[in-house]
Design an enzyme around this catalytic site. Structure first.
Site, short mmCIF file in Angstrom:
data_model
loop_
_atom_site.label_atom_id
_atom_site.label_comp_id
_atom_site.label_asym_id
_atom_site.label_seq_id
_atom_site.Cartn_x
_atom_site.Cartn_y
_atom_site.Cartn_z
N HIS A 119 -28.35 -37.09 16.85
CA HIS A 119 -27.13 -36.29 16.76
C HIS A 119 -26.34 -36.27 18.07
CE1 HIS A 119 -25.34 -32.26 15.06
NE2 HIS A 119 -24.45 -32.93 15.77
N HIS A 131 -20.56 -29.78 23.34
CA HIS A 131 -21.41 -30.56 22.43
C HIS A 131 -20.70 -31.87 22.14
CE1 HIS A 131 -23.67 -32.07 19.12
NE2 HIS A 131 -22.81 -31.69 18.19
N GLU A 139 -20.54 -26.30 13.37
CA GLU A 139 -21.54 -26.31 14.44
C GLU A 139 -21.35 -25.16 15.43
OE1 GLU A 139 -22.73 -30.98 14.70
OE2 GLU A 139 -20.94 -30.38 15.82
N HIS A 190 -21.12 -36.25 20.82
CA HIS A 190 -21.87 -37.29 20.13
C HIS A 190 -21.81 -38.56 20.98
CE1 HIS A 190 -21.25 -35.33 15.87
NE2 HIS A 190 -21.71 -34.48 16.77
N TYR A 244 -28.00 -36.28 41.21
CA TYR A 244 -27.01 -35.50 40.48
C TYR A 244 -27.48 -35.15 39.08
CZ TYR A 244 -23.68 -35.87 44.23
OH TYR A 244 -23.06 -35.73 45.45
#
Length: 213
Positions: free
Chosen positions: A165, A98, A79, A100, A125
């Site tokens: 994802h 990144h 990735e 999950h 925020y």
């Protein structure tokens, strides 16, 4: 040269620290998720493939040249292109996270949401750290077509959500990217908790005021 090495050493240690923090607090799990930092030289450090963010070795992080070529460390994640796409579209970015993360992934699976901006402005925020969250259509992990899709959405926002994802978030620093990722996950959790209830999100005027700041 000494300054560059010093910066790289600090960033390696910070990636390990942030990775362990995210893993220990269940923002990611197993060998999922990846982190990168862009150095002042243009080179990039990134967490390797098949590695838990909770058990990173600073000396084994993948290293890329300014041109995106793998030049050192362990085999990079498949990735890696997600990070490179964000850096290409967000020149101000110094780091990308990144994950999950469970609640963000759940939101990415829901049908009927506004795909240009998935989450309402529930808190100040969230508006300040995330702002806008477009959905990137589903592609299998590692699919080259996902790169083009991410690049298109990254022009609009420093945070995107990959369908089925997880989120990809860029920040000026690694801490900025970390905190924005955490705010995104917590807002996704709030959103799911409040589904079916009448809510009172921030108004357009309130959002504009926060963005001006």
């Amino acid at each position: 040269m000494t300054a560059i090495l010093s910066e790289e050493t600090r960033m390696r240690d910070e990636i390990v620290e942030v990775g362990r923090s995210l893993f220990d607090r269940l923002f990611t799990f197993g060998s999922t998720g990846n982190i990168s930092v862009r150095l002042s030289s243009g080179e990039t450090l990134m967490t390797p493939t098949n590695t838990s963010l909770g058990r990173l070795d600073p000396g084994r992080l993948s290293k890329f040249s300014a041109d995106g070529v793998h030049i050192g460390g362990d085999k990079p994640t498949k990735e890696a292109f997600l990070h490179q796409c964000m850096y290409c579209q967000r020149p101000e970015a110094g780091a990308v996270v990144h994950l999950h993360s469970t609640h963000a992934v759940a939101v990415s699976i829901l049908d009927g949401l506004d795909e240009t901006d998935l989450l309402p402005p529930l808190t100040a925020y969230y508006v300040m750290r995330v702002g806008r969250l477009p959905l990137v259509p589903y592609f299998p992990p590692g699919d080259a077509a996902l790169a083009e899709a991410v690049a298109a959405k990254a022009r609009e926002s420093h945070a995107v959500l990959l369908a089925n994802h997880g989120p990809v978030v860029a920040g000026a620093t690694l801490r900025d990217a970390q905190y924005a990722s955490e705010e995104l996950e917590e807002t996704a959790k709030l959103f799911l908790l409040l589904r079916g209830e009448r809510i009172r999100p921030l108004t357009g005027a309130q959002r504009d005021l926060l963005r001006e700041r």
